[in-house]
Design a protein around this motif. Structure first.
Motif, mmCIF file in Angstrom:
data_model
loop_
_atom_site.group_PDB
_atom_site.id
_atom_site.type_symbol
_atom_site.label_atom_id
_atom_site.label_comp_id
_atom_site.label_asym_id
_atom_site.label_seq_id
_atom_site.Cartn_x
_atom_site.Cartn_y
_atom_site.Cartn_z
ATOM 1 N N PHE A 39 -15.788 1.187 2.298
ATOM 2 C CA PHE A 39 -14.532 1.841 1.910
ATOM 3 C C PHE A 39 -13.385 1.342 2.782
ATOM 4 O O PHE A 39 -13.575 1.010 3.969
ATOM 5 C CB PHE A 39 -14.636 3.357 2.080
ATOM 6 N N ARG A 40 -12.213 1.350 2.173
ATOM 7 C CA ARG A 40 -10.975 1.120 2.924
ATOM 8 C C ARG A 40 -10.228 2.447 2.925
ATOM 9 O O ARG A 40 -10.028 3.058 1.876
ATOM 10 C CB ARG A 40 -10.128 0.036 2.240
ATOM 11 N N ARG A 41 -9.846 2.862 4.104
ATOM 12 C CA ARG A 41 -9.075 4.108 4.211
ATOM 13 C C ARG A 41 -7.715 3.777 4.806
ATOM 14 O O ARG A 41 -7.630 2.989 5.761
ATOM 15 C CB ARG A 41 -9.816 5.119 5.079
ATOM 16 N N THR A 42 -6.688 4.352 4.250
ATOM 17 C CA THR A 42 -5.345 4.092 4.771
ATOM 18 C C THR A 42 -4.639 5.408 5.057
ATOM 19 O O THR A 42 -5.002 6.461 4.532
ATOM 20 C CB THR A 42 -4.492 3.278 3.773
ATOM 21 N N MET B 184 0.834 -1.197 0.000
ATOM 22 C CA MET B 184 0.000 0.000 0.000
ATOM 23 C C MET B 184 0.869 1.247 0.000
ATOM 24 O O MET B 184 2.045 1.216 -0.256
ATOM 25 C CB MET B 184 -0.932 0.006 1.206
ATOM 26 N N THR B 185 0.284 2.339 0.376
ATOM 27 C CA THR B 185 0.929 3.623 0.137
ATOM 28 C C THR B 185 1.695 4.172 1.329
ATOM 29 O O THR B 185 2.353 5.191 1.204
ATOM 30 C CB THR B 185 -0.164 4.640 -0.193
ATOM 31 N N GLU B 186 1.612 3.502 2.452
ATOM 32 C CA GLU B 186 2.024 4.162 3.699
ATOM 33 C C GLU B 186 3.412 4.802 3.662
ATOM 34 O O GLU B 186 3.574 5.959 3.969
ATOM 35 C CB GLU B 186 1.968 3.179 4.883
ATOM 36 N N THR B 187 4.401 4.008 3.222
ATOM 37 C CA THR B 187 5.754 4.542 3.364
ATOM 38 C C THR B 187 5.996 5.687 2.400
ATOM 39 O O THR B 187 6.396 6.773 2.800
ATOM 40 C CB THR B 187 6.792 3.429 3.132
ATOM 41 N N GLY B 188 5.672 5.422 1.103
ATOM 42 C CA GLY B 188 5.942 6.451 0.114
ATOM 43 C C GLY B 188 5.146 7.702 0.351
ATOM 44 O O GLY B 188 5.621 8.809 0.108
ATOM 45 N N GLY C 110 -1.899 3.418 9.627
ATOM 46 C CA GLY C 110 -2.556 2.126 9.431
ATOM 47 C C GLY C 110 -3.724 2.212 8.471
ATOM 48 O O GLY C 110 -3.738 3.086 7.597
ATOM 49 N N GLU C 111 -4.691 1.336 8.670
ATOM 50 C CA GLU C 111 -5.841 1.355 7.761
ATOM 51 C C GLU C 111 -7.125 0.981 8.495
ATOM 52 O O GLU C 111 -7.096 0.390 9.580
ATOM 53 C CB GLU C 111 -5.612 0.418 6.579
ATOM 54 N N GLU C 112 -8.226 1.383 7.871
ATOM 55 C CA GLU C 112 -9.521 1.045 8.446
ATOM 56 C C GLU C 112 -10.438 0.641 7.301
ATOM 57 O O GLU C 112 -10.459 1.300 6.260
ATOM 58 C CB GLU C 112 -10.102 2.271 9.154
ATOM 59 N N CYS C 113 -11.162 -0.435 7.507
ATOM 60 C CA CYS C 113 -12.069 -0.877 6.448
ATOM 61 C C CYS C 113 -13.378 -1.317 7.067
ATOM 62 O O CYS C 113 -13.392 -2.195 7.927
ATOM 63 C CB CYS C 113 -11.434 -2.026 5.674
#
Ligand code: N01
Length: 863
Positions: free
Chosen positions: A536-539, A1-5, A543-546
């Motif tokens: 929806f999934r939110r990141t 997923m996108t977290e680091t970048g 972290g993330e929440e779905c």
């Protein structure tokens, strides 16, 4: 997923918006107001969108300007006054320019620049948006506000490129206007654009030849001053008026009718038809009859009324007839509002060429050839429509996660969540996208709702520390199904319309917009947010929440019925004593549609153990003999009789071509268990013995029943096996009661809200059967021996407390080696499948049941 970048690379701007029409302008305004940086790109040289490009003579809105206007700012409404009921294109364009100036929007819009492509950079969590100006803009969110009808359809007519005269397209009209004085003009296309422009072109041209492939339904717009009543309502309570629009089905305030076209008296019909004609408003003609969108007979009344009007206006009978639409239902292609369209065909220099009888063979250097004639022209006007709904979206190279192009993902038709987002394309939104009410509504209202939803969503993401949002596959599939389910109960899929993608060769044939209405759609969008962004999934960095799930799972018409019942404010059914409950059901049944025509209905009696049992027999119209279905009605062994499921029995008779014998039995609490079983057993023996007199084929007998009747059917099937006959072909069990325990998951999930409640089922058991007897297989057949039973068709409904015991019965029969067909009715309740003519989505399920029943009758007898 996108977290680091996502934390390393910064966007140049928070949001990129494509388009500067109604949607793009309001987006820039709202996003900016919410503290986001925005850049909008617009191919045109100025704001306006549709109203920038569609400058053909006669171009106007066809939603009254009191409603086709921004409603987000009361001061804006004070500052601008529309001059007419339906404003011309120049006035609407001036309005949008006024809006752009008032909120200083142009400074964030780059004009004369297209967005050519956009790629999702998963590592950075950003969109890279490429423009025709050579720029690449990195943004967190990317919103297409590019319009539903903004990509004109390419002329798909042989020889179109050869014509050496003037060529115009209504959707790309020259800014300086066109002078047709003294010219011979061909107009191809008779949709809204053709119908609006033809009368004005005819005012100047020497000759006008209209090439019509499909005639359209059009009613006079009766344009003029703003409707006084609407202006007054707005003046008195602007906010209330705008709110009513948001909670209406089309985005324009107005009463809904409950008058049914087929059942209304002739004078009421006529009055409603004439009133709609006089009003000159889409809202009125869409709302003449409550059932016009779903019932062919009701719809035909409107079609014929408009045809009569056309015939009364157009002098030449052949031309009038050619102008009368005859091969699609009213409303399934977009109807038009016109000013003197039909009258124009009475002018001596205007002629209609009916392409249905003489198709265009080619366009030549000097004119148009059809199979019947060859004509020369100075100018050809293409009013041939748009690649609607998806054209502008897939026209840009949008690549989502993994580089997958949107065009590829949507190759078989668009797939969206709420028409707003699509899986695999995080942070990408479309305003009034496919799967939203959009083109079926007042666009001004639908655009505002979408822009508000998207802006509020971005604000919520920011507040929660999220950087991406994307729908889940479950949510998207659920929404796609809901959109398709809604369309399927209407007449729309029968038409070759642009709503169905039928106007563009090769375009997938699906219903593109959402037909549930602005009000219901808004409620779904609001519910998604209230339930923590359901689906929806939110990141984000932390972290993330779905919150996975489907927002609308009931069949749309089942939901409508439940809604209507809820509005009646009835007492809980289990609170009524049996006598009152029976009276109430009889009253409710009196108003329902009767079910389809059958070949014959015979009432009779057969001997039961405690006296005669009434029956009602339904005979198919084809010559007999036929297989026989012995049917036991539903009603919890407490209510109902041999006639109470008549619409369903008729439907079953017609679809399966079987004689259906619906037999009464004694009810609790007056005659408790096993009285009903004894009666059912007597009825089975009698029916088998009298098959020939009943018009049946001996030994071609199926026992059937719904709910408690399904329980009786399978109980007597077990007994027939044990007592060596009668011989049965099979058993049809519709949402049957199979066990008294009432402890399944479906009892908990569907305990309330779907007519048959857990409480009501308890009430039925308590009135029917002594607790000590309930484990007896004659009350709970799931507990019986199931081997060697005749083949079964078991129908379960998703929102039924009895669902799981039906499924358990299927599994137990299979385990016992009994052939079983399981029909699981998605989105249905315990009572919806038998609501023939009311719950239209039940029809395909009943068709499937009948098909399986016919197959059973074709098989060799098993016993
Ligand atoms: O386009 P259309 P439109 N040979 O697709 C015919 C909105 N709008 O621009 O039906 C011959 O409706 C085609 O025939 P057929 C409104 O929502 C609103 O007029 O495919 N004919 C049809 O007759 C509207 O519905 C306003 O058989 C060919 C016509 O061209 C939508 O935009 C004003 C052909 C196209 O009609 C689109 O309307 C204008 C061919 N090869 C538009 N190809 C307002 O009033 C197509 N046709 C607000």
């Amino acid at each position: 997923m996108t977290e680091t970048g996502a934390q390393d690379v910064q966007p140049q701007v928070d949001v990129v918006v494509v388009g500067a029409g109604f949607a793009g302008l309001y987006l820039v305004h709202r996003l900016r107001g919410a503290g986001f940086s925005v850049r909008a790109f617009e191919a045109a040289d100025d704001v306006g969108g549709t109203w920038y490009w569609n400058r053909y003579p006669g171009a106007r809105c066809d939603i009254p300007t009191t409603d086709y206007t921004f409603g987000f700012d009361p001061e804006l409404e004070q500052a601008w006054t529309w001059s007419e009921k339906y404003a011309t294109q120049p006035e609407i364009l001036r309005y949008l320019q006024f809006v752009a100036d008032r909120y200083d929007l142009r400074r964030d819009i780059t004009f004369g620049t297209r967005v050519d492509g956009a790629e999702w950079d998963d590592a950075a969590g950003l969109w890279q948006v490429r423009t025709s100006g050579g720029e690449t803009v990195a943004c967190r969110y990317y919103v297409m506000a590019s319009g539903c009808l903004s990509v004109p359809k390419e002329p798909d007519i042989e020889g179109a490129g050869r014509f050496r005269g003037e060529v115009y397209s209504t959707g790309r009209w020259p800014h300086e206007g066109v002078d047709f004085t003294g010219k011979r003009v061909a107009v191809i296309g008779t949709g809204s654009s053709g119908i609006q422009s033809i009368p004005l072109i005819a005012e100047h041209a020497a000759q006008v030849t209209v090439f019509q492939r499909t005639p359209n339904f059009s009613i006079p717009a009766h344009n003029g001053p703003l409707p006084a009543e609407r202006v007054e309502r707005l003046r008195a309570d602007r906010e209330g008026y705008r709110e009513e629009a948001k909670r209406s089905s089309m985005g324009v305030p107005g009463e809904k009718t409950d008058v049914m076209g087929v059942t209304a008296p002739e004078d009421v019909r006529r009055q409603r038809l004439e009133a709609a004609w006089e009003a000159g408003e889409l809202r009125e003609i869409y709302g003449i009859f409550a059932d016009q969108g779903v019932n062919p007979a009701s719809n035909e009344i409107i079609c014929e009324f408009i045809r009569e009007k056309i015939r009364s206006v157009v002098s030449d009978p052949a031309t009038a007839e050619a102008l009368c639409p005859k091969d699609y239902y009213f409303g399934t292609k977009r109807p038009c509002l016109d000013t003197k369209y039909y009258e124009t065909f009475n002018l001596p220099h205007v002629r209609l060429v009916d392409l249905r009888s003489t198709p265009i063979t080619t366009i030549t250097e000097t004119g148009i050839e059809t199979s019947g004639e060859s004509s020369e022209f100075d100018a050809i006007v293409y009013a041939t429509g748009f690649d609607a709904m998806t054209g502008a979206l897939v026209g840009v190279d949008i690549a989502g996660r993994g580089g997958v192009p949107l065009k590829e993902k949507w190759a078989d038709g668009p797939s969206t969540y709420l028409g707003l987002m699509t899986v695999g394309f995080p942070n990408f939104f479309s305003i009034t996208g496919p799967g939203s009410p959009s083109v079926l509504s007042n666009m001004a209202v639908s655009i505002e709702q979408h822009v508000d939803w998207v802006t509020d969503c971005l604000v919520a993401l920011r507040a929660g520390g999220w950087t991406t949002i994307e729908p889940t596959p479950t949510a998207e599939q659920g929404w796609d199904r809901h959109v398709a389910d809604y369309a399927a109960i209407t007449l729309h899929p029968t038409a070759n319309s642009w709503y169905m993608g039928a106007n563009v060769p090769g375009k997938p044939r699906v219903f593109y917009p959402y037909i549930g209405g602005v009000d219901r759609y808004r409620a779904a969008c609001e519910e998604v947010v209230e339930r923590g962004y359901l689906g929806f999934r939110r990141t984000g960095p932390s972290g993330e929440e779905c919150v996975d799930g489907v927002v609308r799972r009931l069949q749309p018409d089942v939901a409508l019925v439940l809604e209507a019942m809820g509005e009646l404010g009835l007492p809980p059914l289990h609170s009524l004593p049996p006598e009152q409950l029976r009276e109430f059901m009889a009253m409710a049944d009196a108003d329902r549609p009767p079910g389809p025509e059958v070949g014959g209905v015979v009432d009779g009696v057969l001997p039961g153990p405690a006296g005669d049992l009434e029956y009602r027999l339904f005979r198919p119209s084809s010559p007999g003999p036929h297989p026989v279905v012995l049917y036991f009605h539903g009603g919890g062994w407490v209510i109902g009789n041999h006639a109470s499921d008549e619409p369903f029995c008729r439907d079953l008779c017609v679809r399966s071509e079987a004689v259906v014998v619906s037999v009464n039995y004694r009810h609790g609490p007056e005659a408790a268990h096993p009285a009903a079983v004894e009666d059912a057993w007597a009825a089975l023996q009698w029916t088998a013995a009298h098959a020939i007199e009943l018009g049946g084929i001996p030994d071609d007998l199926v026992v059937a029943g719904w709910s408690a009747g399904g329980n009786l059917a399978t109980v007597v099937a077990q007994r027939a096996r044990d007592e060596g006959g009668p011989v049965l072909r099979g058993q049809l069990l519709l949402t049957p009661v199979t066990d008294a325990e009432m402890a399944t998951g479906s009892y908990r999930e569907n305990a309330e809200g779907y007519v048959l409640t857990s409480e009501l089922m308890r009430y039925f058991w308590d009135h029917y059967c002594d607790p000590a007897q309930r484990t007896d297989p004659a009350a709970s057949p799931l507990r019986g021996r199931l081997g060697e039973l005749p083949p079964a068709i078991v129908v379960t409904a998703e929102f039924d407390p009895l669902r799981d015991e039906g499924v358990a019965y299927v599994e137990a029969l299979r385990a016992a080696g009994v052939p079983v067909e399981h029909v699981a009715a998605r989105g249905h309740t315990h009572t919806s499948l038998t609501m023939v003519g009311v719950v239209l989505s039940g029809a395909p399920v009943r068709a499937e049941i009948a098909q399986r029943l016919r197959a059973l009758f074709r098989e060799p007898a098993s016993v």
